[in-house]
Design an enzyme around this catalytic site. Structure first.
Site, PDB file in Angstrom:
ATOM      1  N   PHE A   1      -0.215   6.774   5.321  1.00 56.02           N
ATOM      2  CA  PHE A   1       0.442   6.128   6.459  1.00 56.02           C
ATOM      3  C   PHE A   1       1.431   5.058   5.999  1.00 56.02           C
ATOM      4  CE2 PHE A   1       0.772   3.920  10.548  1.00 56.02           C
ATOM      5  CZ  PHE A   1       0.919   5.013  11.380  1.00 56.02           C
ATOM      6  N   GLY A   2       1.090   4.334   4.944  1.00 58.15           N
ATOM      7  CA  GLY A   2       2.027   3.347   4.418  1.00 58.15           C
ATOM      8  C   GLY A   2       3.318   3.992   3.942  1.00 58.15           C
TER       9      GLY A   2
ATOM     10  N   GLU B   1     -11.871   5.333   7.486  1.00 57.22           N
ATOM     11  CA  GLU B   1     -12.308   3.988   7.876  1.00 57.22           C
ATOM     12  C   GLU B   1     -13.539   4.008   8.781  1.00 57.22           C
ATOM     13  OE1 GLU B   1     -11.544   1.096   6.968  1.00 57.22           O
ATOM     14  OE2 GLU B   1      -9.495   1.000   6.220  1.00 57.22           O
TER      15      GLU B   1
ATOM     16  N   LYS C   1     -12.359   4.006  17.565  1.00 52.68           N
ATOM     17  CA  LYS C   1     -12.027   5.424  17.778  1.00 52.68           C
ATOM     18  C   LYS C   1     -12.299   6.222  16.512  1.00 52.68           C
ATOM     19  CE  LYS C   1      -7.954   5.555  15.366  1.00 52.68           C
ATOM     20  NZ  LYS C   1      -7.365   6.607  14.493  1.00 52.68           N
TER      21      LYS C   1
ATOM     22  N   LYS D   1      -6.629   0.017  10.328  1.00 43.27           N
ATOM     23  CA  LYS D   1      -7.539   0.069  11.472  1.00 43.27           C
ATOM     24  C   LYS D   1      -8.975   0.022  10.988  1.00 43.27           C
ATOM     25  CE  LYS D   1      -4.374   2.986  14.151  1.00 43.27           C
ATOM     26  NZ  LYS D   1      -4.206   4.289  14.844  1.00 43.27           N
TER      27      LYS D   1
ATOM     28  N   GLY E   1       0.817  -1.199   0.000  1.00 45.27           N
ATOM     29  CA  GLY E   1       0.000   0.000   0.000  1.00 45.27           C
ATOM     30  C   GLY E   1       0.854   1.253   0.000  1.00 45.27           C
ATOM     31  N   GLY E   2       0.432   2.242  -0.778  1.00 45.74           N
ATOM     32  CA  GLY E   2       1.185   3.477  -0.893  1.00 45.74           C
ATOM     33  C   GLY E   2       0.399   4.692  -0.476  1.00 45.74           C
ATOM     34  N   GLY E   3      -0.521   4.533   0.491  1.00 49.04           N
ATOM     35  CA  GLY E   3      -1.263   5.667   1.017  1.00 49.04           C
ATOM     36  C   GLY E   3      -0.390   6.513   1.927  1.00 49.04           C
TER      37      GLY E   3
END
Length: 479
Positions: A122-123, A405, A315, A218, A118-120
């Site tokens: 956070f990744g 999410e 959360k 998450k 994954g290249g988002g």
């Protein structure tokens, strides 16, 4: 998103003392006795300070001279306290240095390649963090977008998410799962939860059965209610696939920037972020800790996978609720009450699912909730703010280039609450707003009309215990 906020039953028990064989005085009665006869207090009691107030005089006479001896004694006492604080701090620093000198780094030394799925945002941030840990280590990012892949390899920039942050040169991007996973020692999974199962099934033939997966995703899978610890082994058809979940209060942009980037400041010596690596395999959790921990990122280890995953998923839903409060301008009082209630709801559900309460009050619980609910960088909170301001959900999601999410997780929360028989009014209201069954304003009115009860579920057992303690308290005080 205001209304009734249900207190935890455990908060009520300190109001009534436990039964005791000795007679206990009520607070007013005890104070009255001590007022009439101060000699009842022991000479060493901390309640009697060495001042004129103990003799019944609130203020010295205007003509009374200040006792220089007493003043010097107080100054010496202040110096002693400051000296004690300084010594305690020096001991803490010495212990910290000793611990760091003994900390093992053999996992990092042995690691030659880390794959990132994954290249988002956070990744990419975690890939940059890992790559900066060791110059000789290869970090291979598996991406779908060939343009982003080419830009990372040629210019070392992910122009889609971090156009201003240059990536370490030991990061290589590819669209081939075989090339990304071949020879990897660890795999960071950063694919959104709702797409993870199909994605992993498509690359399963290239995954080594002993390759440790560190999940950065998450959320809960909407139809199956599964967490990543269940999705990954099932999709790879390997129930023994090594697994670690990484969660905690951390924004990708701050990890990427590492806060003070070039300047040598106080923050450079401490972590600017802190996360929890949880695995049922204690050795694997510590291995992930060794791989990822740095002066910019503190990593704690845990074995409570359920607690870390459930808190990390729910959360996001609570963050949408806090955003709605902000968007509707309901005020800080409402915000505090809503988040407190939401924390209770998360705790009720997570503990019924087997989580430890200490996990929910730690970094991956309360720490992550505070960051996501109160900071504008949170994309889930942003969704809530725009919903509370009157925008339509489809328009909001269509204008975002990242996945929130909490939107998909909200529906799963209701199903989990029904499965484990837990009442979750705030998080349920968020799900109804997302499903377009309620407007934010109507949700507030419905929450306000909920019964004003003491606990989530006022059981007969709790009422019986409360009544028995009350009777015992009255009996002892009448003896």
């Amino acid at each position: 998103m205001a209304g009734v906020f249900i207190a935890d039953p455990s908060l009520l028990s300190p109001l009534l003392p436990l039964p005791s064989a000795r007679r206990s005085f009520s607070l007013p009665e005890r104070n009255l006795r001590l007022y009439r006869n101060p000699s009842l207090l022991p000479a060493s009691s901390p309640c009697v300070p060495p001042c004129s107030c103990a003799a019944g005089t609130l203020d010295p006479e205007p003509s009374e001279e200040i006792d220089n001896t007493s003043l010097s004694t107080r100054l010496e006492g202040g110096k002693d306290r400051r000296r004690a604080v300084r010594i305690a701090w020096e001991k803490l620093v010495r212990w910290s240095r000793s611990w760091r000198s003994k900390a093992k780094t053999d996992v990092l030394e042995r690691t030659k390649k880390v794959a990132v799925l994954g290249g988002g945002s956070f990744g990419t941030a975690m890939a940059a963090h890992v790559a900066s840990r060791k110059a000789g280590m290869e970090v291979s990012m598996l991406l779908r977008d060939s343009d982003v892949c080419r830009a990372i390899n040629e210019t070392h920039f992910n122009f889609k998410y971090f156009p201003e942050h240059k990536l370490p040169e030991n990061i290589m991007a590819t669209t081939s799962a075989k090339d990304a996973l071949l020879g990897a020692d660890f795999c960071l999974h950063a694919v959104p939860v709702q797409f993870s199962s199909s994605f992993l099934q498509g690359i399963s033939q290239h995954v080594d059965p002993n390759l440790p997966f560190i999940s950065l995703s998450k959320g809960l899978e909407l139809n199956t209610l599964r967490t990543m610890s269940q999705i990954i082994p099932c999709a790879l058809r390997n129930p023994r696939q090594p697994f670690v979940v990484l969660s905690g209060p951390s924004f990708a942009i701050e990890l990427m920037g590492k806060m003070p980037t070039e300047a040598k400041s106080f923050l450079m010596t401490f972590g600017v972020a802190a996360m929890v690596a949880a695995s049922k395999d204690k050795k694997l959790a510590r291995a992930a800790q060794q791989l990822l921990a740095s002066p910019n990122l503190r990593i704690s280890s845990s074995r409570d996978v359920t607690g870390v995953e459930i808190a990390g998923a729910l959360k996001n839903v609570l963050a949408i609720a806090s955003g709605i409060v902000e968007g509707m301008n309901l005020g800080n009082n409402c915000m505090a009450a809503l988040v407190a209630q939401g924390c209770s709801e998360i705790r009720w559900l997570a503990t019924k699912m087997g989580a430890k309460p200490t996990t929910l009050t730690g970094l991956s619980g309360s720490g992550d909730i505070m960051l996501t609910c109160f900071v504008n960088l949170s994309r889930n909170r942003t969704v809530g703010v725009r919903l509370g301001s009157g925008e339509k959900l489809d328009d909001i999601l269509g204008s975002m280039n990242q996945v929130a999410e909490g939107v998909s997780t909200a529906g799963a929360v209701i199903a989990l609450a029904e499965k484990y028989h837990v009442k979750m009014p705030v998080l349920t209201a968020v799900a109804r707003i997302i499903d377009n069954e309620l407007t934010p304003r109507k949700a507030v009115l419905e929450l306000m009309s909920l019964p004003q009860i003491v606990s989530e579920m006022r059981s007969k057992k709790f009422e019986k215990l409360l009544y028995s303690r009350l009777i015992e308290h009255v009996r002892l005080n009448m003896m």
